[in-house]
Design a protein around this motif. Structure first.
Motif, short mmCIF file in Angstrom:
data_model
loop_
_atom_site.label_atom_id
_atom_site.label_comp_id
_atom_site.label_asym_id
_atom_site.label_seq_id
_atom_site.Cartn_x
_atom_site.Cartn_y
_atom_site.Cartn_z
N ASP A 376 0.82 -1.21 0.00
CA ASP A 376 0.00 0.00 0.00
C ASP A 376 0.86 1.26 0.00
OD1 ASP A 376 1.03 -0.35 2.51
OD2 ASP A 376 -0.80 0.25 3.57
N SER A 377 2.14 1.12 -0.31
CA SER A 377 3.04 2.26 -0.30
C SER A 377 2.83 3.13 -1.54
CB SER A 377 4.49 1.78 -0.24
OG SER A 377 4.77 0.93 -1.34
N ASP A 378 3.33 4.35 -1.46
CA ASP A 378 3.29 5.26 -2.61
C ASP A 378 4.44 4.87 -3.53
OD1 ASP A 378 3.45 7.35 -4.38
OD2 ASP A 378 3.08 8.90 -2.89
N LYS A 379 4.14 4.02 -4.49
CA LYS A 379 5.19 3.41 -5.30
C LYS A 379 5.95 4.43 -6.15
CE LYS A 379 2.99 -1.16 -5.67
NZ LYS A 379 1.92 -0.90 -4.70
N LEU A 380 5.23 5.38 -6.73
CA LEU A 380 5.90 6.40 -7.55
C LEU A 380 6.87 7.19 -6.69
CD1 LEU A 380 6.18 7.82 -10.29
CD2 LEU A 380 4.30 9.33 -9.60
N PHE A 381 6.44 7.55 -5.49
CA PHE A 381 7.30 8.27 -4.54
C PHE A 381 8.58 7.49 -4.26
CE2 PHE A 381 8.50 8.19 -0.03
CZ PHE A 381 8.99 9.49 0.13
N ILE A 382 8.43 6.20 -3.96
CA ILE A 382 9.59 5.37 -3.60
C ILE A 382 10.58 5.28 -4.75
CG2 ILE A 382 10.29 2.99 -3.11
CD1 ILE A 382 7.62 2.76 -1.52
N VAL A 383 10.08 5.04 -5.96
CA VAL A 383 10.98 4.86 -7.10
C VAL A 383 11.71 6.17 -7.42
CG1 VAL A 383 11.08 4.37 -9.57
CG2 VAL A 383 9.65 2.97 -8.07
N VAL A 384 10.97 7.28 -7.44
CA VAL A 384 11.62 8.56 -7.72
C VAL A 384 12.66 8.87 -6.66
CG1 VAL A 384 11.24 11.06 -7.86
CG2 VAL A 384 9.69 9.49 -9.03
N ARG A 385 12.32 8.62 -5.41
CA ARG A 385 13.28 8.87 -4.33
C ARG A 385 14.54 8.04 -4.50
NH1 ARG A 385 11.55 6.91 1.47
NH2 ARG A 385 12.05 4.93 0.44
N GLU A 386 14.41 6.76 -4.81
CA GLU A 386 15.58 5.89 -4.94
C GLU A 386 16.44 6.30 -6.14
OE1 GLU A 386 16.50 3.86 -2.75
OE2 GLU A 386 14.70 3.69 -1.52
N LEU A 387 15.80 6.66 -7.24
CA LEU A 387 16.57 7.04 -8.42
C LEU A 387 17.24 8.40 -8.23
CD1 LEU A 387 14.24 5.82 -11.31
CD2 LEU A 387 16.31 4.74 -10.43
N VAL A 388 16.54 9.32 -7.61
CA VAL A 388 17.14 10.63 -7.33
C VAL A 388 18.30 10.48 -6.34
CG1 VAL A 388 16.73 12.89 -6.25
CG2 VAL A 388 15.11 11.98 -7.92
N ARG A 657 10.49 14.92 7.23
CA ARG A 657 11.62 14.13 7.71
C ARG A 657 12.35 13.58 6.48
NH1 ARG A 657 11.17 9.70 12.47
NH2 ARG A 657 10.19 11.53 13.38
N THR A 658 13.68 13.73 6.45
CA THR A 658 14.45 13.28 5.30
C THR A 658 15.56 12.32 5.71
OG1 THR A 658 16.10 15.06 5.37
CG2 THR A 658 14.06 15.50 4.14
N VAL A 659 16.00 11.53 4.75
CA VAL A 659 17.22 10.73 4.87
C VAL A 659 18.10 11.13 3.69
CG1 VAL A 659 18.23 8.42 4.75
CG2 VAL A 659 16.16 8.80 6.09
N SER A 660 19.26 11.67 4.00
CA SER A 660 20.16 12.21 2.96
C SER A 660 19.47 13.23 2.07
CB SER A 660 20.74 11.07 2.10
OG SER A 660 21.50 10.18 2.88
N GLY A 661 18.61 14.03 2.69
CA GLY A 661 17.95 15.11 1.97
C GLY A 661 16.70 14.71 1.22
N LEU A 662 16.34 13.42 1.24
CA LEU A 662 15.18 12.93 0.50
C LEU A 662 14.10 12.50 1.48
CD1 LEU A 662 17.21 10.90 -2.10
CD2 LEU A 662 15.85 12.93 -2.60
N ALA A 663 12.86 12.87 1.18
CA ALA A 663 11.75 12.67 2.11
C ALA A 663 11.53 11.20 2.43
CB ALA A 663 10.48 13.26 1.51
N THR A 664 11.18 10.92 3.68
CA THR A 664 10.78 9.56 4.05
C THR A 664 9.30 9.33 3.75
OG1 THR A 664 10.26 10.23 6.33
CG2 THR A 664 12.50 9.46 5.89
N SER A 665 8.53 10.42 3.66
CA SER A 665 7.12 10.35 3.26
C SER A 665 6.65 11.75 2.95
CB SER A 665 6.25 9.73 4.36
OG SER A 665 4.87 9.76 3.99
N ILE A 666 5.65 11.87 2.06
CA ILE A 666 5.06 13.18 1.82
C ILE A 666 3.69 13.29 2.46
CG2 ILE A 666 6.30 13.33 -0.37
CD1 ILE A 666 3.44 13.09 -1.68
N HIS A 667 3.17 12.21 2.99
CA HIS A 667 1.80 12.16 3.52
C HIS A 667 1.80 12.33 5.04
CE1 HIS A 667 0.44 10.73 -0.42
NE2 HIS A 667 1.45 9.87 -0.39
N GLY A 668 0.65 12.74 5.58
CA GLY A 668 0.41 12.73 7.01
C GLY A 668 1.44 13.45 7.84
N ARG A 669 1.84 14.67 7.43
CA ARG A 669 2.89 15.39 8.15
C ARG A 669 2.28 16.55 8.95
NH1 ARG A 669 5.61 18.11 4.51
NH2 ARG A 669 4.43 17.51 2.65
N ASN A 670 2.77 16.76 10.17
CA ASN A 670 2.31 17.92 10.93
C ASN A 670 3.52 18.67 11.47
OD1 ASN A 670 3.23 16.70 13.35
ND2 ASN A 670 1.28 15.64 13.63
#
Length: 854
Positions: A376-388, A657-670
């Motif tokens: 149920d993960s945001d697949k497009l988000f994950i792939v773009v993050r890994e490639l970037v 929240r980021t790891v090496s400058g890349l977001a861990t998630s774009i959803h549900g942030r406060n």
């Protein structure tokens, strides 16, 4: 030093030995004399190896002389070798390991330690063993450098301390000048692969003037003799008994010593009437405790077999009349079971059982992709993050090589023939074919953690470069969203004619297609391009993405693709560009380290303030962005954030929240605790971050600066509560600024900690304790209780911790701790009591905690 051992070999006898009625006796004598002097000088140099690398088996002159024997054994008694070839072979033998000591290098140990190779080796060793890092790096650097340094040794001179007179290994100036370079190259070639040997050396090298024309030299033949002879010298002469007992070795070094100490000299297998097989035998059996050493011996014999076969194949393939070697194989290498009669084991049985993966594709699918990130993960988000992430590492690596380089990453969405394509490009270091077909496809191996990085990018490991890619599995996430993938790359210094492309035609396959040369759609300004044909449903039809609030009764909302991608790269110190359907690309993220970085616009983008129904987020953003401060450590940006005083627990997306400058998630942030971004260390290949990348002291320094700024603000009580909660999270005492909501006499009022301490002298302070842990309950409605002043928490987090395991709260800056300390400061003694299961809630029974004054 006796030379009888050399002089009795068949190769010596056919090349440099004196012979009756020799019409070329003068030249042969000249070469023989020059060789003996060369040997005398080289023996002094190799004698130093044991002083610097005691873990190695013997590499002194006895090893060098023995190579004449093993070379003669492998080649056969009738193998042709003329005098010049004998001199060149003998010289290459003398040089091939001579640079395994510091004396072989300019400026000795300091010269070696000044090399990029040593610095890279030290960087690796320091992470694993700080105390022995220098000696480990010495060993690694000498092993890595010695082959290439062999090419320079002939021309290197050593000066007499008294007279300054130069000394050379080859004293004859003419031989040194005309044969020295070739000898050095052949010596170095013992560390090359066989294909490089074939590609580097010419078919023949003509004899220097004054030597007989038919003494032409075959460099390939000599290189093959050297590599086979060196591989085959495995016996107890190299690990003699007394030295074996005297030197206390351990680990891999001990296994090598023990293995060679047990082996007799290699010999022809007398059961093979063709005399084309050699045989290794052990003098003692290997016990179960010595099994690792048995395997070292077996693997070494296998290497000898491989060298002999590959050299014979090369000699046979050439269009010159050079015969193959007499020996074709090594007995018993086909399997451990077949080697047991010769290299014997006792009390255990070596066997061919090996750990292997029968279905690599299934393993990758099970450990990567959906199984790793969740269905149920945001697949497009994950792939773009890994490639970037890969692109970011490539750009950073090039910045090390080219300090003025800035770099860029491009993300493009294109539609063609009814298919949607995602294309990600960068102009970083690029990949050679070795990387493209090696670490990139090696599941679980990151290039930046592989041995290949030292040869591909010398100096990178010893620089301040730190890769974000660590686990070597992110690349395979692409198959979650794509069935067809093109990966095109070239080293950044090379043109597009040198591009290489891997094509996965039908999803994850172990047999991608490799193409070389110019690739359509890949331009000269790019170094790497990854192109994915997206599966149906991955890309929304309206080019927007739904952002999930992930709270009960909340409403999700849509954002355009450029804002979606901009959030993924929120903390990146590389500029990112975006293009949709062949439109002109626009910058969606500016390098955060650049002085032109617009903090207000950036925070507006990552918070989606213009796409939310409430204007509270936008108003708060404009009033507080000026407090954003960089969190830096060792020159690296590890955050750009301000302490949160946002008076609500709603998901307003003001932080990320980021790891090496890349977001861990774009959803549900406060905006609890902070606004902006803070970088975290990856806990796993999923890139979930829990611990800050910056040190505790750096985070405290940043939080203290934020506190000092907020003290100057006229904050309302709700904001004071939120600020106190944020300060608690970062380890700062919030007692002076904090305000707590208290229910007393049927009214809610905000009180300071000192006011609550004063109140405690008149009335008991009450807390409802969560049934889920040591926290003040936030979900149950607080009902008035006449004899108590009830604490009403407004937000979850460390601030509402209620841990009374020691009878009173720990010093953790929580509400309970701050009240406790405020009472003590007034000279009173707090008394904490707990009554279990007082109230039933939807989630279970709730305890009631009372604070009173003794």
């Amino acid at each position: 030093m006796s030379t009888l051992r050399i002089e009795s070999t068949s190769l010596w006898l056919s090349s440099l030995a004196a012979r009756p009625d020799d019409q070329h006796s003068i030249k042969r004598d000249e070469l023989r004399a020059a060789f003996f002097k060369f040997r005398q000088n080289a023996s002094q140099l190799v004698a130093q190896i044991a002083n610097h690398l005691p873990g190695l088996t013997k590499h002194d002159v006895t090893h060098l002389d023995a190579l004449w024997e093993t070379a003669s054994l492998v080649a056969g008694e009738e193998y042709p070798l003329n005098a010049l070839e004998g001199f060149v072979l003998g010289g290459a033998i003398l040089l091939h390991d001579s640079a395994l000591c510091f004396e072989a290098y300019d400026n000795g140990i300091s010269g070696v330690r000044a090399t990029t190779t040593w610095k890279d080796a030290f960087a690796i060793a320091f992470e694993e063993n700080k105390e022995e890092a220098e000696s480990i790096a010495d060993f690694a650097a000498l092993r890595h450098l010695h082959a290439s340094q062999a090419t320079r040794l002939v021309e290197k001179s050593w000066s007499d301390p008294d007279t300054g007179e130069p000394f050379f290994l080859i004293e004859d100036q003419s031989l040194r000048k005309h044969l020295g370079q070739l000898i050095g190259q052949i010596a170095a070639s013992h560390h090359w692969d066989i294909d490089k040997v074939a590609a580097t050396f010419p078919v023949q090298t003509n004899a220097p003037a004054s030597f007989p024309r038919n003494w032409r030299i075959d460099p390939v033949k000599i290189a093959c003799l050297l590599r086979c002879a060196d591989a085959a010298h495995l016996d107890n002469e190299r690990a003699p008994d007394f030295l074996y007992a005297l030197l206390k070795r351990k680990g891999i070094s001990f296994n090598h010593w023990q293995a060679q100490n047990r082996l007799s000299s290699v010999d022809l297998d007398q059961s093979d009437l063709s005399q084309s097989t050699i045989l290794f035998t052990s003098t003692r059996n290997f016990t179960e405790e010595e099994s690792e050493s048995w395997w070292v011996a077996f693997d070494a014999a296998t290497v000898v077999d491989k060298e002999i076969r590959s050299c014979n194949a090369l000699l046979e393939s050439r269009n010159v009349p050079t015969p193959q070697f007499k020996v074709k194989r090594v007995r018993g290498v086909e399997s451990p079971e077949m080697m047991i009669p010769y290299i014997k084991a006792e009390g255990w049985s070596p066997c061919s059982a090996e750990i292997h993966v029968g279905n690599v594709e299934r393993l990758i699918r099970n450990l990567g992709g959906d199984k790793l990130y969740g269905t149920d993960s945001d697949k497009l988000f994950i792939v773009v993050r890994e490639l970037v992430q890969n692109s970011r590492d490539a750009v950073h690596a090039r910045r090390v090589m080219e300090p003025s380089f800035e770099g860029k990453i491009s993300i493009r969405i294109q539609s063609k023939d009814g298919d949607d394509w995602l294309i990600i490009e960068d102009n970083g270091v690029g990949m050679t074919e070795r990387v493209l077909t090696g670490p990139l496809l090696d599941f679980g191996t990151s290039l930046w953690k592989s041995a290949l990085v030292q040869s591909e990018f010398p100096g990178l490991l010893s620089s301040n470069f730190k890769s974000s890619g660590q686990f070597g599995v992110g690349f395979y996430s692409i198959f979650m969203i794509s069935e067809e993938v093109y990966i095109t790359s070239k080293p950044w210094r090379e043109g597009i004619n040198n591009a290489k492309q891997l094509h996965f035609k039908n999803g994850l396959s172990l047999r991608p297609l490799l193409k070389r040369g110019i690739v359509e759609g890949f331009n000269s300004t790019s170094s790497t391009q990854v192109k994915l044909r997206l599966k149906d449903g991955i890309l929304p039809n309206n080019s927007t993405v739904e952002v999930r609030r992930q709270t009960i009764n909340s409403t999700n909302f849509d954002i355009p693709l450029d804002k979606y991608f901009a959030t993924i790269v929120a903390g990146l110190d590389v500029s990112v560009f975006f293009s949709l359907q062949n439109s002109e690309e626009t910058e969606i993220h500016h390098d955060i380290s650049n002085k032109e970085f617009n903090k207000e616009k950036w925070l507006e983008n990552i918070s989606y303030a213009n796409y939310q129904s409430s204007q509270n987020t936008l108003e708060y953003l404009h009033n507080n962005f000026h407090r954003l401060r960089y969190i830096k450590e060792n020159g690296k940006i590890l955050g750009l954030a301000a302490l949160s005083s946002y008076p609500s627990s709603e998901h307003n997306f003001l932080n990320i929240r980021t790891v090496s400058g890349l977001a861990t998630s774009i959803h549900g942030r406060n905006a609890s605790d902070y606004i902006g971004f803070i970088d975290y260390l990856p806990e796993s290949a999923r890139r979930d971050g829990i611990q800050y990348t910056a040190s505790k002291s750096t985070m405290l320094e940043w939080a203290q600066e934020q506190y000092d700024m907020l003290k100057e603000h006229d904050l309302d009580p709700f904001s004071r509560y939120s600020t106190a909660s944020s300060l608690c999270h970062f380890g700062i005492d919030p007692t002076l600024i904090g305000r707590i909501l208290v229910l007393i006499n049927n009214q809610y009022i905000f009180l300071s900690f000192d006011q609550i301490a004063e109140l405690a002298e008149r009335i008991k302070i009450g807390f409802f304790k969560s049934s889920f842990g040591n926290y003040i309950e936030t979900n149950h409605e607080t009902t008035p209780m006449d004899e108590y002043a009830l604490i009403r928490p407004l937000q979850a987090g460390n601030f509402i911790t209620l841990n009374l395991s020691s009878g009173f709260p720990p010093n953790d800056n929580s509400i309970a701790d701050c009240i406790h300390r405020a009472i003590v400061k007034r000279g009173k003694t707090p008394l904490w009591t707990t009554e279990s299961s007082v109230i039933k809630s939807f989630f279970g029974m709730i305890d009631f905690v009372t604070l009173s004054i003794q």
